[in-house]
Design a protein around this motif. Structure first.
Motif, short mmCIF file in Angstrom:
data_model
loop_
_atom_site.label_atom_id
_atom_site.label_comp_id
_atom_site.label_asym_id
_atom_site.label_seq_id
_atom_site.Cartn_x
_atom_site.Cartn_y
_atom_site.Cartn_z
N ARG A 20 0.83 -1.21 0.00
CA ARG A 20 0.00 0.00 0.00
C ARG A 20 0.87 1.27 0.00
O ARG A 20 0.56 2.24 -0.69
N GLU A 21 1.95 1.26 0.77
CA GLU A 21 2.84 2.42 0.81
C GLU A 21 3.50 2.66 -0.55
O GLU A 21 3.56 3.80 -1.02
N ILE A 22 3.99 1.61 -1.16
CA ILE A 22 4.64 1.74 -2.47
C ILE A 22 3.64 2.22 -3.52
O ILE A 22 3.95 3.10 -4.33
N LEU A 23 2.44 1.65 -3.48
CA LEU A 23 1.40 2.10 -4.42
C LEU A 23 1.13 3.58 -4.25
O LEU A 23 1.01 4.32 -5.22
N SER A 24 1.04 4.01 -3.00
CA SER A 24 0.74 5.41 -2.71
C SER A 24 1.88 6.34 -3.11
O SER A 24 1.66 7.41 -3.66
N GLU A 25 3.11 5.92 -2.84
CA GLU A 25 4.27 6.77 -3.08
C GLU A 25 4.72 6.77 -4.55
O GLU A 25 5.12 7.81 -5.06
N ARG A 26 4.70 5.61 -5.19
CA ARG A 26 5.34 5.48 -6.50
C ARG A 26 4.42 5.02 -7.61
O ARG A 26 4.80 5.07 -8.78
N GLY A 27 3.26 4.49 -7.27
CA GLY A 27 2.35 3.98 -8.29
C GLY A 27 2.52 2.49 -8.52
O GLY A 27 3.51 1.88 -8.11
N ARG A 28 1.56 1.94 -9.22
CA ARG A 28 1.49 0.49 -9.41
C ARG A 28 2.67 -0.07 -10.20
O ARG A 28 3.15 -1.17 -9.93
N ASP A 29 3.12 0.64 -11.19
CA ASP A 29 4.21 0.14 -12.04
C ASP A 29 5.53 -0.02 -11.28
O ASP A 29 6.41 -0.75 -11.73
N ALA A 30 5.66 0.65 -10.16
CA ALA A 30 6.90 0.58 -9.38
C ALA A 30 6.93 -0.60 -8.42
O ALA A 30 7.97 -0.91 -7.85
N VAL A 31 5.80 -1.26 -8.23
CA VAL A 31 5.73 -2.34 -7.25
C VAL A 31 6.43 -3.58 -7.80
O VAL A 31 6.10 -4.07 -8.87
N THR A 32 7.43 -4.04 -7.05
CA THR A 32 8.14 -5.28 -7.40
C THR A 32 8.25 -6.12 -6.13
O THR A 32 8.19 -5.59 -5.01
#
Length: 187
Positions: A20-32
């Motif tokens: 959730r934090e990564i989605l909020s901070e960087r967006g879905r494409d950044a989630v790995t």
């Protein structure tokens, strides 16, 4: 099945929070997986072992985010309860984040279990409203009828024909359902 407590629950909570934090901070494409693992303080193999891959993890997080936080509000009668709930459901699910969560829940769901959980959440909310209506001695449809005539059309439109969706559409579905019951009561 995940135990409700212990290490497994802590891992799930920290991984979900990291996503959730990564989605909020960087967006879905950044989630790995490696980024989530690093943020959650676990190894990537823990994520792969538990979820299988990124899409399954995103599905699990989405299903959790789609779980209602509270019971539907009591407005005094079924028509008001169901109308307010349907308007809110449509508003939340048709929002950009709602549509993303729905798609994520379905994409990492090869056996349909996540979709079943999402459906169960809606059915539980409907059941609460119907139980209150029954206590008030109102004529009520069954849960499946509400799911078929209100929830299913909204979900179809959200996923495949989102243009023009608004509260009036939700109200129309509820009105058609309940007006039909006045003409021919539910069994």
């Amino acid at each position: 099945m995940v135990r409700p407590g212990g290490r497994s629950a802590r891992v799930q909570a920290s991984v979900h929070t990291a996503v959730r934090e990564i989605l909020s901070e960087r967006g879905r494409d950044a989630v790995t997986v490696p980024l989530v693992a690093q943020r959650a303080g676990v190894t990537p193999s823990t994520i792969y072992r538990r979820w299988g891959g990124l899409q399954e993890l995103l599905s699990d997080v989405a299903v959790e985010r789609l779980r209602p936080d509270i019971a539907p509000e009591d407005h005094g009668d079924l028509r008001s309860d169901l109308t307010a709930w349907a308007e809110q459901f449509l508003d939340e699910m048709s929002s950009p984040s709602g549509r993303t969560y729905i798609r994520d829940a379905l994409l990492g769901d090869p056996d349909g279990s996540y979709a079943g959980q999402c459906s169960a959440y809606a059915a539980e909310q409907v059941d609460v409203m119907l139980a209150r209506a029954i206590d008030r001695k109102e004529i009520t449809p069954n849960v499946e009828t509400v799911m078929d005539r209100v929830v299913a059309p909204m979900m179809y439109r959200i996923l495949f024909r989102p243009a023009g969706l608004d509260a009036a559409y939700a109200r129309r579905l509820v009105t058609e359902l309940l007006d039909a019951s006045e003409e021919q009561p539910f069994p």
